[in-house]
Design a protein around this motif. Sequence first.
Motif, mmCIF file in Angstrom:
data_model
loop_
_atom_site.group_PDB
_atom_site.id
_atom_site.type_symbol
_atom_site.label_atom_id
_atom_site.label_comp_id
_atom_site.label_asym_id
_atom_site.label_seq_id
_atom_site.Cartn_x
_atom_site.Cartn_y
_atom_site.Cartn_z
ATOM 1 N N ARG A 173 -3.930 -4.086 4.868
ATOM 2 C CA ARG A 173 -5.203 -4.260 4.170
ATOM 3 C C ARG A 173 -6.023 -2.972 4.210
ATOM 4 O O ARG A 173 -6.647 -2.590 3.209
ATOM 5 C CB ARG A 173 -5.994 -5.415 4.800
ATOM 6 C CG ARG A 173 -5.361 -6.793 4.668
ATOM 7 C CD ARG A 173 -5.464 -7.362 3.272
ATOM 8 N NE ARG A 173 -6.827 -7.670 2.915
ATOM 9 C CZ ARG A 173 -7.397 -8.871 3.132
ATOM 10 N NH1 ARG A 173 -6.714 -9.849 3.705
ATOM 11 N NH2 ARG A 173 -8.639 -9.097 2.763
ATOM 12 N N LEU A 174 -6.042 -2.287 5.347
ATOM 13 C CA LEU A 174 -6.798 -1.044 5.457
ATOM 14 C C LEU A 174 -6.164 0.064 4.625
ATOM 15 O O LEU A 174 -6.867 0.879 4.017
ATOM 16 C CB LEU A 174 -6.880 -0.612 6.922
ATOM 17 C CG LEU A 174 -7.830 -1.406 7.814
ATOM 18 C CD1 LEU A 174 -7.707 -0.949 9.262
ATOM 19 C CD2 LEU A 174 -9.267 -1.274 7.350
ATOM 20 N N SER A 175 -4.845 0.109 4.590
ATOM 21 C CA SER A 175 -4.159 1.143 3.814
ATOM 22 C C SER A 175 -4.399 0.984 2.324
ATOM 23 O O SER A 175 -4.278 1.957 1.562
ATOM 24 C CB SER A 175 -2.657 1.109 4.113
ATOM 25 O OG SER A 175 -2.396 1.378 5.473
ATOM 26 N N ALA A 176 -4.730 -0.227 1.895
ATOM 27 C CA ALA A 176 -4.963 -0.481 0.473
ATOM 28 C C ALA A 176 -6.365 -0.101 0.022
ATOM 29 O O ALA A 176 -6.646 -0.060 -1.179
ATOM 30 C CB ALA A 176 -4.705 -1.958 0.164
ATOM 31 N N ARG A 212 -2.158 0.982 17.217
ATOM 32 C CA ARG A 212 -1.165 1.147 16.150
ATOM 33 C C ARG A 212 -1.842 1.172 14.791
ATOM 34 O O ARG A 212 -1.427 1.917 13.893
ATOM 35 C CB ARG A 212 -0.125 0.026 16.222
ATOM 36 C CG ARG A 212 0.977 0.166 15.181
ATOM 37 C CD ARG A 212 2.266 -0.482 15.643
ATOM 38 N NE ARG A 212 2.198 -1.917 15.713
ATOM 39 C CZ ARG A 212 2.450 -2.722 14.672
ATOM 40 N NH1 ARG A 212 2.761 -2.195 13.491
ATOM 41 N NH2 ARG A 212 2.403 -4.022 14.807
ATOM 42 N N VAL A 213 -2.904 0.371 14.618
ATOM 43 C CA VAL A 213 -3.635 0.395 13.351
ATOM 44 C C VAL A 213 -4.194 1.793 13.098
ATOM 45 O O VAL A 213 -4.077 2.344 11.998
ATOM 46 C CB VAL A 213 -4.770 -0.648 13.344
ATOM 47 C CG1 VAL A 213 -5.660 -0.463 12.121
ATOM 48 C CG2 VAL A 213 -4.210 -2.056 13.369
ATOM 49 N N ARG A 214 -4.815 2.392 14.128
ATOM 50 C CA ARG A 214 -5.376 3.744 13.972
ATOM 51 C C ARG A 214 -4.285 4.750 13.642
ATOM 52 O O ARG A 214 -4.468 5.616 12.780
ATOM 53 C CB ARG A 214 -6.084 4.157 15.259
ATOM 54 C CG ARG A 214 -7.347 3.380 15.592
ATOM 55 C CD ARG A 214 -7.959 3.926 16.872
ATOM 56 N NE ARG A 214 -9.007 3.073 17.398
ATOM 57 C CZ ARG A 214 -10.265 3.058 16.978
ATOM 58 N NH1 ARG A 214 -10.622 3.880 16.006
ATOM 59 N NH2 ARG A 214 -11.154 2.248 17.512
ATOM 60 N N ALA A 215 -3.144 4.649 14.337
ATOM 61 C CA ALA A 215 -2.072 5.614 14.129
ATOM 62 C C ALA A 215 -1.505 5.523 12.715
ATOM 63 O O ALA A 215 -1.175 6.544 12.103
ATOM 64 C CB ALA A 215 -0.962 5.384 15.157
ATOM 65 N N ASP A 247 -4.614 8.738 8.078
ATOM 66 C CA ASP A 247 -4.838 9.640 6.947
ATOM 67 C C ASP A 247 -5.749 9.037 5.882
ATOM 68 O O ASP A 247 -5.940 9.620 4.820
ATOM 69 C CB ASP A 247 -3.501 10.028 6.314
ATOM 70 C CG ASP A 247 -2.714 8.813 5.834
ATOM 71 O OD1 ASP A 247 -3.088 7.675 6.197
ATOM 72 O OD2 ASP A 247 -1.714 9.010 5.109
ATOM 73 N N SER A 248 -6.333 7.867 6.174
ATOM 74 C CA SER A 248 -7.190 7.194 5.194
ATOM 75 C C SER A 248 -8.649 7.260 5.617
ATOM 76 O O SER A 248 -9.034 6.653 6.625
ATOM 77 C CB SER A 248 -6.772 5.722 5.035
ATOM 78 O OG SER A 248 -7.752 4.997 4.310
ATOM 79 N N PRO A 249 -9.518 7.964 4.873
ATOM 80 C CA PRO A 249 -10.942 8.004 5.243
ATOM 81 C C PRO A 249 -11.613 6.643 5.124
ATOM 82 O O PRO A 249 -12.551 6.348 5.869
ATOM 83 C CB PRO A 249 -11.536 9.013 4.252
ATOM 84 C CG PRO A 249 -10.575 9.085 3.118
ATOM 85 C CD PRO A 249 -9.227 8.818 3.703
ATOM 86 N N MET A 250 -11.154 5.795 4.199
ATOM 87 C CA MET A 250 -11.739 4.467 4.056
ATOM 88 C C MET A 250 -11.415 3.599 5.278
ATOM 89 O O MET A 250 -12.278 2.879 5.795
ATOM 90 C CB MET A 250 -11.226 3.790 2.784
ATOM 91 C CG MET A 250 -11.548 4.548 1.516
ATOM 92 S SD MET A 250 -13.323 4.823 1.315
ATOM 93 C CE MET A 250 -13.323 5.932 -0.091
ATOM 94 N N ALA A 271 0.835 -1.214 0.000
ATOM 95 C CA ALA A 271 0.000 0.000 0.000
ATOM 96 C C ALA A 271 0.863 1.256 0.000
ATOM 97 O O ALA A 271 0.597 2.221 0.719
ATOM 98 C CB ALA A 271 -0.949 -0.009 1.194
ATOM 99 N N GLY A 272 1.909 1.239 -0.829
ATOM 100 C CA GLY A 272 2.765 2.405 -0.959
ATOM 101 C C GLY A 272 3.850 2.529 0.084
ATOM 102 O O GLY A 272 4.659 3.466 0.044
#
Length: 239
Positions: free
Chosen positions: A167-170, A196-199, A203-206, A133-134
């Motif tokens: 997965r969330l970042s993608a 840590r997932v939230r942090a 920056d991802s609204p999805m 995811a970049g």
Amino acid sequence: MNLTEGREERPFAVTRRVRAAATEAGVPHGAGAHARPLPPDHTQAILEATKEVAAILKNSGCPFALVGSVAAYAHGIPVRLQHDTDFAVRREDAEEITRLLAERGVQIVDPPEDWLIKARAHGEQIDLIFSLAGRPVTTELLDRAPTLPVDSVHMPVLDPTDLLTSRLSALSEHHCDFGALLPVARGLRERVDWGRVRAETGDSPMAASFLYLLELLDVIEPEGGREDKPDDTGEDGPR
């Protein structure tokens, strides 16, 4: 004497004749006749490809970790494997890994993307990814991966927190399948560092939308803990 002569043929008799003719012609009938057929189950073929490539990667000495849906499977999530198997590797190891895979007879496919290597084994697609995811795959990320059995073969598998984060970042406006991600989040919720997932996905609204959905479904606690809400009497107090 034909007792049915001159009578209208009963509907169920016509139905039987139509079904018999359809069966003889190989035409599907019944309630599911117009339903789209289920895709073939590639689970075992994907697992065989995963084990073959993992064996090569282990012998290479290059750090790696299983990621994606097969990683979720390795963590015990009952997902149906359909598409491919993914490994995270470092960019600096890409050339050596490509050489070793080719020497062992794994077909290498040159992709247009510059963040992965594509290959094929046992007829299944293999993605060796050096950017999730970049975000570049690092030694620290791979060092956090526990070793788990995958269809009896042990290999590093991405840590649950890193797996959910990737997965969330993608997620994007063009690819936002919460349905596929929800059972993974449910199954891993006790093993994930949600702070840590939230942090790492702030920056991802999805990602924020999916985390809010998990809160509404009581899969995870709201950020900062559960807040007191007014009760039915209008007085403040624990819900």
